[in-house]
Write a protein that holds these residues in place. Structure first.
Motif, PDB file in Angstrom:
ATOM      1  N   PRO A  50      76.255  40.155  40.451  1.00 29.36           N
ATOM      2  CA  PRO A  50      76.821  39.879  39.131  1.00 29.36           C
ATOM      3  C   PRO A  50      78.347  39.800  39.120  1.00 29.36           C
ATOM      4  O   PRO A  50      78.930  39.321  38.145  1.00 29.36           O
ATOM      5  N   GLU A  51      78.985  40.207  40.208  1.00 28.14           N
ATOM      6  CA  GLU A  51      80.441  40.037  40.309  1.00 28.14           C
ATOM      7  C   GLU A  51      80.792  38.592  40.655  1.00 28.14           C
ATOM      8  O   GLU A  51      81.925  38.163  40.452  1.00 28.14           O
ATOM      9  N   VAL A  52      79.831  37.841  41.191  1.00 29.34           N
ATOM     10  CA  VAL A  52      80.061  36.456  41.590  1.00 29.34           C
ATOM     11  C   VAL A  52      79.478  35.486  40.565  1.00 29.34           C
ATOM     12  O   VAL A  52      80.104  34.490  40.207  1.00 29.34           O
ATOM     13  N   ILE A  53      78.260  35.758  40.104  1.00 29.44           N
ATOM     14  CA  ILE A  53      77.632  34.943  39.056  1.00 29.44           C
ATOM     15  C   ILE A  53      77.010  35.891  38.042  1.00 29.44           C
ATOM     16  O   ILE A  53      76.222  36.778  38.400  1.00 29.44           O
ATOM     17  N   SER A  54      77.376  35.712  36.812  1.00 29.06           N
ATOM     18  CA  SER A  54      76.850  36.583  35.756  1.00 29.06           C
ATOM     19  C   SER A  54      75.419  36.181  35.413  1.00 29.06           C
ATOM     20  O   SER A  54      74.996  35.045  35.657  1.00 29.06           O
ATOM     21  N   LEU A  55      74.699  37.112  34.832  1.00 31.01           N
ATOM     22  CA  LEU A  55      73.349  36.799  34.355  1.00 31.01           C
ATOM     23  C   LEU A  55      73.435  35.694  33.314  1.00 31.01           C
ATOM     24  O   LEU A  55      72.591  34.790  33.291  1.00 31.01           O
ATOM     25  N   HIS A  56      74.432  35.732  32.473  1.00 33.42           N
ATOM     26  CA  HIS A  56      74.628  34.698  31.458  1.00 33.42           C
ATOM     27  C   HIS A  56      74.716  33.316  32.114  1.00 33.42           C
ATOM     28  O   HIS A  56      74.022  32.377  31.708  1.00 33.42           O
ATOM     29  N   ASP A  57      75.549  33.177  33.133  1.00 33.82           N
ATOM     30  CA  ASP A  57      75.698  31.884  33.801  1.00 33.82           C
ATOM     31  C   ASP A  57      74.423  31.472  34.533  1.00 33.82           C
ATOM     32  O   ASP A  57      74.031  30.305  34.513  1.00 33.82           O
ATOM     33  N   LEU A  58      73.764  32.433  35.165  1.00 33.79           N
ATOM     34  CA  LEU A  58      72.508  32.153  35.859  1.00 33.79           C
ATOM     35  C   LEU A  58      71.467  31.605  34.880  1.00 33.79           C
ATOM     36  O   LEU A  58      70.788  30.614  35.154  1.00 33.79           O
ATOM     37  N   LEU A  59      71.360  32.238  33.705  1.00 34.52           N
ATOM     38  CA  LEU A  59      70.377  31.802  32.713  1.00 34.52           C
ATOM     39  C   LEU A  59      70.771  30.479  32.062  1.00 34.52           C
ATOM     40  O   LEU A  59      69.897  29.688  31.693  1.00 34.52           O
ATOM     41  N   THR A  60      72.060  30.214  31.941  1.00 32.63           N
ATOM     42  CA  THR A  60      72.492  28.912  31.428  1.00 32.63           C
ATOM     43  C   THR A  60      72.030  27.810  32.376  1.00 32.63           C
ATOM     44  O   THR A  60      71.488  26.786  31.935  1.00 32.63           O
ATOM     45  N   VAL A  61      72.207  28.027  33.673  1.00 30.84           N
ATOM     46  CA  VAL A  61      71.721  27.063  34.667  1.00 30.84           C
ATOM     47  C   VAL A  61      70.203  26.911  34.533  1.00 30.84           C
ATOM     48  O   VAL A  61      69.675  25.794  34.504  1.00 30.84           O
ATOM     49  N   PHE A  62      69.499  28.025  34.426  1.00 31.56           N
ATOM     50  CA  PHE A  62      68.038  27.999  34.294  1.00 31.56           C
ATOM     51  C   PHE A  62      67.607  27.148  33.096  1.00 31.56           C
ATOM     52  O   PHE A  62      66.765  26.264  33.215  1.00 31.56           O
ATOM     53  N   PHE A  63      68.203  27.411  31.925  1.00 29.66           N
ATOM     54  CA  PHE A  63      67.799  26.698  30.713  1.00 29.66           C
ATOM     55  C   PHE A  63      68.117  25.209  30.767  1.00 29.66           C
ATOM     56  O   PHE A  63      67.444  24.418  30.112  1.00 29.66           O
ATOM     57  N   THR A  64      69.130  24.823  31.512  1.00 29.26           N
ATOM     58  CA  THR A  64      69.542  23.427  31.500  1.00 29.26           C
ATOM     59  C   THR A  64      69.031  22.622  32.688  1.00 29.26           C
ATOM     60  O   THR A  64      69.326  21.429  32.790  1.00 29.26           O
ATOM     61  N   THR A  65      68.251  23.228  33.556  1.00 29.87           N
ATOM     62  CA  THR A  65      67.704  22.487  34.698  1.00 29.87           C
ATOM     63  C   THR A  65      66.184  22.403  34.681  1.00 29.87           C
ATOM     64  O   THR A  65      65.574  21.949  35.650  1.00 29.87           O
ATOM     65  N   HIS A  66      65.564  22.851  33.591  1.00 35.18           N
ATOM     66  CA  HIS A  66      64.145  22.582  33.364  1.00 35.18           C
ATOM     67  C   HIS A  66      63.989  22.325  31.869  1.00 35.18           C
ATOM     68  O   HIS A  66      64.943  22.481  31.114  1.00 35.18           O
ATOM     69  N   ASP A  67      62.810  21.922  31.435  1.00 30.08           N
ATOM     70  CA  ASP A  67      62.587  21.657  30.015  1.00 30.08           C
ATOM     71  C   ASP A  67      61.967  22.894  29.369  1.00 30.08           C
ATOM     72  O   ASP A  67      60.763  23.127  29.504  1.00 30.08           O
ATOM     73  N   PRO A  68      62.772  23.695  28.663  1.00 30.78           N
ATOM     74  CA  PRO A  68      62.256  24.919  28.060  1.00 30.78           C
ATOM     75  C   PRO A  68      61.553  24.689  26.726  1.00 30.78           C
ATOM     76  O   PRO A  68      61.232  25.632  26.018  1.00 30.78           O
ATOM     77  N   THR A  69      61.283  23.414  26.396  1.00 30.09           N
ATOM     78  CA  THR A  69      60.670  23.100  25.098  1.00 30.09           C
ATOM     79  C   THR A  69      59.193  22.727  25.205  1.00 30.09           C
ATOM     80  O   THR A  69      58.559  22.463  24.189  1.00 30.09           O
TER      81      THR A  69
END
Length: 179
Positions: A64-83
């Motif tokens: 989490p010092e390199v990539i935050s959970l927030h940033d990780l989840l932003t990538v997750f939500f925008t690289t698949h179709d969560p709808t």
């Protein structure tokens, strides 16, 4: 020594989510597996039947010092179709549901916040249906599922489904990738 955290994510086929998470700077491991079903130590064939209750997921361990959970989840939500409920592209069934499986209330709060941000941004015209649930169980998938895209880049599914997601990752998040 760096502190790590982990979260379990389901966004359709675990090969796709694994291929998107692995190149992120700060991600130290990604393990494909099965989460939150009612069969102990299920096999791929059992999970694919849709009768075990499991989701195809990846356990992402990160610094989490390199990539935050927030940033990780932003990538997750925008690289698949969560709808799409219980579906990603041609993959259909409850095992392909979009989900974030948390191990703490802090993780839940971040996941809910990112989901709300993506919704407010209007990234998708349809409502996000990603479930945010406590992680109850996680079983690693069989060895041949691990590092699947890296080991099988010419396989037709990899070319047709995974490669475009990795391309989208590179386009949107080049600054977050390992050099």
């Amino acid at each position: 020594m760096a502190q790590t955290d982990s979260i379990v994510l389901g966004g359709g086929c675990f090969w796709c989510v694994e291929a998107v998470m692995l190149p992120l700077r700060g991600v130290t491991s990604v393990v494909s597996g099965y989460a939150n079903g009612h069969v102990v130590n299920p096999t791929y064939r059992e999970v694919c039947s849709g009768r075990t209750g499991h989701a195809e997921v990846v356990e992402v361990t990160f610094d989490p010092e390199v990539i935050s959970l927030h940033d990780l989840l932003t990538v997750f939500f925008t690289t698949h179709d969560p709808t799409t409920l219980n579906r990603q592209g041609g993959d259909r069934g409850t095992q392909y549901r979009s989900g974030i499986y948390v191990t703490s209330e802090a993780q839940r709060a971040v996941a809910e916040a990112v989901k709300a941000e993506i919704t407010a941004q209007g990234t998708y015209p349809d409502p996000i249906v990603t479930e945010i649930e406590p992680l109850e169980t996680f079983y690693p998938a069989e060895d041949y599922h691990q590092d699947y895209f890296a080991r099988n880049p010419a396989q037709p599914y990899c070319q047709a489904v995974i490669a475009p997601k990795v391309s989208k990752l590179r386009t949107l998040y080049l600054d977050k990738l390992v050099a």
